[in-house]
Scaffold this motif. Structure first.
Motif, PDB file in Angstrom:
ATOM      1  N   SER A 255     -33.547  -3.225  20.319  1.00 49.38           N
ATOM      2  CA  SER A 255     -32.328  -3.441  19.541  1.00 49.38           C
ATOM      3  C   SER A 255     -31.367  -2.275  19.760  1.00 49.38           C
ATOM      4  O   SER A 255     -31.734  -1.245  20.331  1.00 49.38           O
ATOM      5  CB  SER A 255     -32.655  -3.566  18.049  1.00 49.38           C
ATOM      6  OG  SER A 255     -33.258  -2.371  17.569  1.00 49.38           O
ATOM      7  N   VAL A 256     -30.144  -2.467  19.306  1.00 55.70           N
ATOM      8  CA  VAL A 256     -29.196  -1.355  19.239  1.00 55.70           C
ATOM      9  C   VAL A 256     -28.937  -1.051  17.776  1.00 55.70           C
ATOM     10  O   VAL A 256     -28.854  -1.959  16.947  1.00 55.70           O
ATOM     11  CB  VAL A 256     -27.864  -1.664  19.956  1.00 55.70           C
ATOM     12  CG1 VAL A 256     -28.062  -1.795  21.442  1.00 55.70           C
ATOM     13  CG2 VAL A 256     -27.205  -2.896  19.396  1.00 55.70           C
ATOM     14  N   ARG A 257     -28.844   0.239  17.474  1.00 58.63           N
ATOM     15  CA  ARG A 257     -28.488   0.651  16.123  1.00 58.63           C
ATOM     16  C   ARG A 257     -27.059   1.179  16.148  1.00 58.63           C
ATOM     17  O   ARG A 257     -26.714   2.042  16.957  1.00 58.63           O
ATOM     18  CB  ARG A 257     -29.433   1.741  15.617  1.00 58.63           C
ATOM     19  CG  ARG A 257     -29.181   2.094  14.136  1.00 58.63           C
ATOM     20  CD  ARG A 257     -30.146   3.133  13.613  1.00 58.63           C
ATOM     21  NE  ARG A 257     -29.813   4.470  14.059  1.00 58.63           N
ATOM     22  CZ  ARG A 257     -30.624   5.257  14.757  1.00 58.63           C
ATOM     23  NH1 ARG A 257     -31.832   4.836  15.092  1.00 58.63           N
ATOM     24  NH2 ARG A 257     -30.263   6.469  15.113  1.00 58.63           N
ATOM     25  N   GLU A 265     -30.595  -7.185  17.547  1.00 61.15           N
ATOM     26  CA  GLU A 265     -31.679  -7.440  18.492  1.00 61.15           C
ATOM     27  C   GLU A 265     -31.228  -8.429  19.557  1.00 61.15           C
ATOM     28  O   GLU A 265     -30.325  -9.239  19.333  1.00 61.15           O
ATOM     29  CB  GLU A 265     -32.895  -8.002  17.754  1.00 61.15           C
ATOM     30  CG  GLU A 265     -33.490  -7.038  16.729  1.00 61.15           C
ATOM     31  CD  GLU A 265     -34.702  -7.634  16.029  1.00 61.15           C
ATOM     32  OE1 GLU A 265     -34.955  -8.850  16.208  1.00 61.15           O
ATOM     33  OE2 GLU A 265     -35.396  -6.893  15.312  1.00 61.15           O
ATOM     34  N   ALA A 266     -31.856  -8.354  20.730  1.00 63.14           N
ATOM     35  CA  ALA A 266     -31.579  -9.306  21.808  1.00 63.14           C
ATOM     36  C   ALA A 266     -32.703  -9.205  22.826  1.00 63.14           C
ATOM     37  O   ALA A 266     -33.543  -8.295  22.766  1.00 63.14           O
ATOM     38  CB  ALA A 266     -30.229  -9.011  22.468  1.00 63.14           C
ATOM     39  N   SER A 267     -32.706 -10.137  23.768  1.00 63.98           N
ATOM     40  CA  SER A 267     -33.737 -10.090  24.804  1.00 63.98           C
ATOM     41  C   SER A 267     -33.311  -9.173  25.961  1.00 63.98           C
ATOM     42  O   SER A 267     -34.161  -8.599  26.646  1.00 63.98           O
ATOM     43  CB  SER A 267     -34.026 -11.495  25.336  1.00 63.98           C
ATOM     44  OG  SER A 267     -32.830 -12.122  25.761  1.00 63.98           O
ATOM     45  N   ASP A 268     -31.980  -9.025  26.160  1.00 67.88           N
ATOM     46  CA  ASP A 268     -31.497  -8.184  27.259  1.00 67.88           C
ATOM     47  C   ASP A 268     -30.267  -7.407  26.816  1.00 67.88           C
ATOM     48  O   ASP A 268     -29.513  -7.854  25.930  1.00 67.88           O
ATOM     49  CB  ASP A 268     -31.141  -9.045  28.481  1.00 67.88           C
ATOM     50  CG  ASP A 268     -32.364  -9.654  29.114  1.00 67.88           C
ATOM     51  OD1 ASP A 268     -33.003  -8.976  29.936  1.00 67.88           O
ATOM     52  OD2 ASP A 268     -32.693 -10.805  28.780  1.00 67.88           O
ATOM     53  N   PHE A 269     -30.051  -6.257  27.473  1.00 65.18           N
ATOM     54  CA  PHE A 269     -28.967  -5.359  27.090  1.00 65.18           C
ATOM     55  C   PHE A 269     -28.252  -4.855  28.339  1.00 65.18           C
ATOM     56  O   PHE A 269     -28.899  -4.522  29.342  1.00 65.18           O
ATOM     57  CB  PHE A 269     -29.513  -4.165  26.290  1.00 65.18           C
ATOM     58  CG  PHE A 269     -30.178  -4.568  24.999  1.00 65.18           C
ATOM     59  CD1 PHE A 269     -29.497  -4.502  23.796  1.00 65.18           C
ATOM     60  CD2 PHE A 269     -31.493  -5.035  24.996  1.00 65.18           C
ATOM     61  CE1 PHE A 269     -30.114  -4.882  22.608  1.00 65.18           C
ATOM     62  CE2 PHE A 269     -32.118  -5.419  23.819  1.00 65.18           C
ATOM     63  CZ  PHE A 269     -31.421  -5.345  22.620  1.00 65.18           C
ATOM     64  N   ILE A 270     -26.946  -4.799  28.260  1.00 65.65           N
ATOM     65  CA  ILE A 270     -26.129  -4.242  29.339  1.00 65.65           C
ATOM     66  C   ILE A 270     -25.242  -3.148  28.748  1.00 65.65           C
ATOM     67  O   ILE A 270     -24.538  -3.379  27.768  1.00 65.65           O
ATOM     68  CB  ILE A 270     -25.236  -5.313  30.005  1.00 65.65           C
ATOM     69  CG1 ILE A 270     -26.072  -6.382  30.694  1.00 65.65           C
ATOM     70  CG2 ILE A 270     -24.269  -4.664  31.012  1.00 65.65           C
ATOM     71  CD1 ILE A 270     -25.260  -7.554  31.240  1.00 65.65           C
ATOM     72  N   SER A 271     -25.281  -1.967  29.354  1.00 67.99           N
ATOM     73  CA  SER A 271     -24.346  -0.909  28.986  1.00 67.99           C
ATOM     74  C   SER A 271     -23.184  -0.944  29.960  1.00 67.99           C
ATOM     75  O   SER A 271     -23.379  -0.848  31.181  1.00 67.99           O
ATOM     76  CB  SER A 271     -25.015   0.465  29.037  1.00 67.99           C
ATOM     77  OG  SER A 271     -24.035   1.484  28.912  1.00 67.99           O
ATOM     78  N   ALA A 272     -21.970  -1.095  29.434  1.00 63.72           N
ATOM     79  CA  ALA A 272     -20.763  -1.123  30.269  1.00 63.72           C
ATOM     80  C   ALA A 272     -19.798  -0.039  29.802  1.00 63.72           C
ATOM     81  O   ALA A 272     -18.604  -0.268  29.644  1.00 63.72           O
ATOM     82  CB  ALA A 272     -20.107  -2.501  30.208  1.00 63.72           C
TER      83      ALA A 272
END
Length: 454
Positions: A255-257, A265-272
């Protein structure tokens, strides 16, 4: 039984983040885009100037016909009809009052259109024009067959190898290099310059077209992208500052706080987002990984954009390069947007790329430099009055194009299986441009889709 809808979080709502989110949304992924600022747009945004009503870009972002991925992205979000293509590239280069030369492409198939432009470029002698063409051909051969030689050279070292005169460097090569790479040729990567020149000037004639938006930059791509994302069940959430990526089992991101305490919460994360921002919210265990720790070696380059409203028009040229002054480029907004019938007379935008020596100076000092350069180059401007001005500084506008930074650029995939990177600083083979940002966003989305298909 129907499978659950896939979901993903994208951190950052600039060109990289929104292009990634749109690519995922088109494949049925529900995307949450988190943007720390009050509105999407990242470092490529615009706003309406309250007194004049003119829209102002935070930097002078120009698209080109060779921006294949960007133009396709804009088509997919329904924004393509907001673009104006200036098919005939025409740049006035001023080396002082009355010392003008035009780089104008001919209506010939590429790359002959650029050959004709060089042959007619009067700032160079006939011998220098042919030397520039020979140098360009040799550079393209090095790009294709050079076994990585360009990767080890700066632009200045490349000019030495190509035997280019000081005048050719001053009036042709270096203005193009600084404009496209946003740094001094002494430190900039020759490989990046070769890639830009090949795509933009030595391919199809249409690739060298300057492409302008009829609307502000934010309106051009943020609104349409948000519409596509929301249609697929996703959302774009401003005022969402990411504080930490929270690890789950098997080393994945769970997750991201956010700073306000929310968890997503998510299944995948992208930092842009840019590397320094990314390093602040990575877990400590990840920061220690060599893949991520090398990001501390990346440098950045500043850009200063000065918007000036004069009480009259002082030039009819839409686009002018200044040679030998601190100020490098002038965009005549009135002429550029003549087809729209908008932009006030006398609205000019000036650009100083790689502005390390100026970025910490006061706005008034910078404005004085720009106005003095304008007066020196265009004497007709000396009688004009400055009605309004706006100095915009981007201290970390782009990744620096130096050899070390270029080598340290990462791939979209990271050692964390469900965490991916996007941004103009990701390794795309291009300098930190809008096109690089969109390519990286789509690459990150493709990596997410590849993982979820496994």
């Amino acid at each position: 039984m129907a499978s659950a809808m896939k979901d993903a979080v994208v951190i950052g709502a600039g060109f990289a983040g929104l292009s990634a989110a749109v690519a995922l949304a088109e494949r049925g992924v529900r995307v949450t885009v988190l943007e720390g600022k009050p509105a999407p747009g990242g470092r490529a945004y615009s706003f309406a100037e309250p007194d004049t009503g003119d829209f102002v870009d935070n930097g002078q972002h120009v698209l080109m016909g060779c921006y294949v991925e960007t133009l396709d992205f804009l088509k997919r979000i329904g924004a393509y009809d907001q673009l104006v293509f200036h098919e005939d590239l025409e740049i006035e280069m001023l080396a002082g009052p009355g010392h003008s030369a035009i780089l104008k492409t001919a209506r010939l198939p590429g790359p002959l259109h650029m050959t004709a432009a060089l042959l007619g470029y009067r700032h160079l002698s006939i011998a220098e024009r042919f030397a520039v063409m020979r140098g360009g051909l040799r550079m393209l051969a090095m790009r294709r067959f050079g076994d990585g030689e360009l990767r080890r050279l700066t632009v200045t070292q490349l000019m030495d190898r190509l035997g280019q005169s000081e005048q050719a460097r001053r009036c042709f090569w270096y203005p193009l290099s600084i404009a496209t790479l946003n740094d001094e040729p002494q430190s900039s990567s020759a490989q990046l310059l070769a890639e830009v020149l090949k795509r933009a000037f030595f391919s199809r004639r249409r690739d060298s077209a300057f492409v302008y938006s009829r609307v502000g930059l934010s309106d051009l791509y943020c609104t349409g992208a948000q519409r596509v994302i929301e249609r697929a069940g996703g959302r774009v959430v401003p005022h969402s500052i990411v504080e930490m990526l929270e690890p789950g089992d098997r080393g994945h991101v769970a997750s991201v706080r956010l700073r306000d305490g929310r968890r997503i919460e998510a299944s995948d994360f992208i930092s842009a987002v840019p590397a320094p921002q990314l390093l602040r919210f990575l877990p400590e265990s990840a920061v220690a990984d060599p893949f991520f720790s090398r990001f501390t070696g990346l440098s950045s380059s500043p850009i200063i954009c000065v918007h000036v409203w004069l009480d009259r028009e002082v030039t009819t040229s839409p686009f002018i390069g200044f040679i030998g002054t601190t100020t490098q480029w002038l965009f005549n907004k009135r002429q550029i947007f003549a087809q729209r019938g908008e932009a006030h007379p006398g609205y000019l935008s000036f650009v100083i790329s790689g502005a390390r020596k100026l970025v910490d100076r006061s706005n008034q000092e910078i404005l004085d430099i720009v106005i003095n350069d304008l007066h020196a180059m265009i004497p007709a401007s000396r009688g004009a009055r400055v009605v309004k001005s706006l100095v915009l500084k981007e201290k970390n506008a782009t990744m620096a194009p130096d050899l070390r930074s270029h080598e340290l650029r990462p791939t979209a995939k990271t050692p964390i299986a469900n965490f991916f990177l996007a941004g103009d600083w990701i390794q795309t083979g291009l300098p930190a441009t809008i096109e690089s940002a969109v390519i990286s966003g789509r690459a990150a989305a493709a990596a997410v889709l590849e993982r979820t298909a496994e």
